[in-house]
Write an enzyme that holds these catalytic residues in place. Sequence first.
Site, PDB file in Angstrom:
ATOM      1  N   LYS A  97      -3.610   3.177  10.690  1.00  0.00           N
ATOM      2  CA  LYS A  97      -2.519   2.227  10.905  1.00  0.00           C
ATOM      3  C   LYS A  97      -1.326   2.929  11.553  1.00  0.00           C
ATOM      4  O   LYS A  97      -0.766   2.449  12.521  1.00  0.00           O
ATOM      5  CB  LYS A  97      -2.115   1.581   9.573  1.00  0.00           C
ATOM      6  N   GLU A 138      -4.958  13.992   7.836  1.00  0.00           N
ATOM      7  CA  GLU A 138      -6.416  14.133   7.729  1.00  0.00           C
ATOM      8  C   GLU A 138      -7.106  13.513   8.936  1.00  0.00           C
ATOM      9  O   GLU A 138      -7.989  14.111   9.555  1.00  0.00           O
ATOM     10  CB  GLU A 138      -6.932  13.437   6.455  1.00  0.00           C
ATOM     11  N   GLY A 194      -2.637  -1.369   5.014  1.00  0.00           N
ATOM     12  CA  GLY A 194      -3.831  -0.539   5.188  1.00  0.00           C
ATOM     13  C   GLY A 194      -4.993  -0.967   4.309  1.00  0.00           C
ATOM     14  O   GLY A 194      -6.128  -1.116   4.768  1.00  0.00           O
ATOM     15  N   ARG A 195      -4.728  -1.211   3.022  1.00  0.00           N
ATOM     16  CA  ARG A 195      -5.835  -1.551   2.104  1.00  0.00           C
ATOM     17  C   ARG A 195      -6.258  -3.010   2.224  1.00  0.00           C
ATOM     18  O   ARG A 195      -7.124  -3.459   1.480  1.00  0.00           O
ATOM     19  CB  ARG A 195      -5.462  -1.190   0.667  1.00  0.00           C
ATOM     20  N   GLU A 225      -3.411   1.301  -5.790  1.00  0.00           N
ATOM     21  CA  GLU A 225      -2.346   1.554  -4.817  1.00  0.00           C
ATOM     22  C   GLU A 225      -1.415   0.341  -4.732  1.00  0.00           C
ATOM     23  O   GLU A 225      -0.230   0.469  -4.461  1.00  0.00           O
ATOM     24  CB  GLU A 225      -2.926   1.901  -3.433  1.00  0.00           C
ATOM     25  N   HIS A 272     -26.945   4.409 -18.460  1.00  0.00           N
ATOM     26  CA  HIS A 272     -27.506   5.651 -19.000  1.00  0.00           C
ATOM     27  C   HIS A 272     -26.511   6.799 -18.907  1.00  0.00           C
ATOM     28  O   HIS A 272     -26.893   7.961 -19.022  1.00  0.00           O
ATOM     29  CB  HIS A 272     -28.800   5.984 -18.249  1.00  0.00           C
ATOM     30  N   LYS A 313       2.339  14.151   0.221  1.00  0.00           N
ATOM     31  CA  LYS A 313       2.203  14.394   1.671  1.00  0.00           C
ATOM     32  C   LYS A 313       3.317  15.311   2.143  1.00  0.00           C
ATOM     33  O   LYS A 313       3.094  16.254   2.913  1.00  0.00           O
ATOM     34  CB  LYS A 313       2.299  13.077   2.452  1.00  0.00           C
TER      35      LYS A 313
HETATM   36  O1  F6P Z   1      -1.585   7.655   1.810  1.00  0.00           O
HETATM   37  C1  F6P Z   1      -1.845   6.321   1.559  1.00  0.00           C
HETATM   38  C2  F6P Z   1      -2.108   5.557   2.811  1.00  0.00           C
HETATM   39  O2  F6P Z   1      -0.932   5.297   3.470  1.00  0.00           O
HETATM   40  C3  F6P Z   1      -2.866   4.280   2.524  1.00  0.00           C
HETATM   41  O3  F6P Z   1      -2.054   3.258   2.108  1.00  0.00           O
HETATM   42  C4  F6P Z   1      -3.556   4.049   3.808  1.00  0.00           C
HETATM   43  O4  F6P Z   1      -4.623   3.142   3.688  1.00  0.00           O
HETATM   44  C5  F6P Z   1      -4.001   5.449   4.151  1.00  0.00           C
HETATM   45  O5  F6P Z   1      -2.953   6.272   3.705  1.00  0.00           O
HETATM   46  C6  F6P Z   1      -4.283   5.713   5.586  1.00  0.00           C
HETATM   47  O6  F6P Z   1      -3.167   5.467   6.392  1.00  0.00           O
HETATM   48  P1  F6P Z   1      -3.318   5.283   7.946  1.00  0.00           P
HETATM   49  O7  F6P Z   1      -4.210   4.113   8.175  1.00  0.00           O
HETATM   50  O8  F6P Z   1      -1.938   5.070   8.462  1.00  0.00           O
HETATM   51  O9  F6P Z   1      -3.937   6.535   8.500  1.00  0.00           O
END
Ligand code: F6P
Length: 508
Positions: free
Chosen positions: A195, A201, A254-255, A340, A371, A481
Amino acid sequence: MTDLPGDLPTALWAELAALPRPTLSALFGDPGRLQRFSTALDLPGGTIRFDWSKTHLDAAHVAGFERLARSTQFAARRAALFAGEIVNPSEHRAAEHTAQRGLGKDTSVEEAAALHTRMRGLVEAIHDGVLGEVKHLIHIGIGGSALGPKLAIDALAREDSRVAVHVVSNIDGCALEEAFAACDPATTMIAVASKTFTTMETMTNAASALAWLGDNGIEDGFGRVVALTAAPEKAVEWGVDETRVLPFPASVGGRYSLWSSIGFPIALALGWEQFAELLDGAAAMDRHFLDEEGPANLPLLAAFADQFYSRLRGCQTRACFAYDERLRLLPFYLQQLEMESNGKSVTADGGAVHGPTAPITWGGVGTDAQHAVFQLLHQGTNIVPVDFIAAIAPGDVLDEAHHRILLSNCFAQGAALMAGKASSDPARAYPGDRPSATMLIDELNPATLGALIAFHEHRTFANAVLMEINPFDQWGVELGKEIANAIEAGGSKFDASTAALLAAAGIG
Ligand code: F6P
């Protein structure tokens, strides 16, 4: 178990806390209970039966929670959500995921339709070979930019995936290497899903994937990259050709984003028709959530039960067990959606919350979990409200015994949790009176999966309204972060423990 967690300052919470709490077996003394607390909802992909009868909700609690919903302006807040108003005050944003499914502010619905038309064009061009032979897609994203695609593809594209999608989220290079090992660079495309287009990452993984293409003889690596983002200018600046940037609005969280261009890998794996069915199933749940009032509104009824267990009975966790291998990733998806969204300590206007907020969401797949962890559910000291999810139609073509035994076990667990069993030997006694809810789908397909996910989105929203919190921000993820960035930048001072760990790892 804490009986009355925290202080419950409002009169309504106090009233709810003071209500008698009959046992499940007493509640089932009412012959109309099953009918009152279960509904078969007919949806585009088939029926889903929602059975909340094995929860402790009774008429008095439902009436109390309805009063709470009125006092927290549930109807107005729901209307504001669908109208595209600012429902995320800390970021001054709307939350327009339903517009991606066709319900919302007119301009947002039109914008979503235009995005879907572009997405469809690109998906079909790839299927038609316009961009050369594409057998694999490495989808790079994390959190909401990965969990939805991963769930939907794992659930629905098991046998006949049009393009094999490998979702890579973790910064740990082992994750990306696993995808590289499964792909031929000559027939692989890369989707960078973010987003913000700044997530450390994702951007690190994207750079390594591009380098992998280059190292393997692909001269125009960027020619193989698609960007799925709400920051299209950043994607272009990074090097992606704007014809392959699929921008979605910043008002889609995002979610909550799998319905937008973040769903591109789903459409690529399943084909556009099935992606459209996923959206239709979610839209049917949107209409239910928008149109129904009180306990007839299933996400709201589920939220009443969630609040009952969390705030009135002090349950600190909630578990979801899918008796369906295809839904094995659902608990991970729900963890982000619920924790979240609702793992907050302040109300939407910055005040102190009136009690606990989101319980810890966890779960697994049946029958495996029986189990491993069900011992605690049946005899442990924690009361864990459990959701069971299963499909009547099997996903396999093996001997029908497989599916019959799977479903028998699912239903047996709910019955056992509720009934318990007396024994003269305390180690063999089951207390019973333990709650569960069941969602039984006719068939798992794109539309029913879409409806199931939308049900949980609205359940999460309804819980947030009842707790008066903002489910659409996530400030709690920022500090970690910032510190990770400070470590990367070097030169910062840390506490003795952190400094020693960094020194031991040779960092900084
Ligand atoms: O760190 C949390 C977050 O901001 C989430 O809410 C989001 O889904 C994820 O990181 C990834 O963010 P982006 O889509 O901006 O890379």
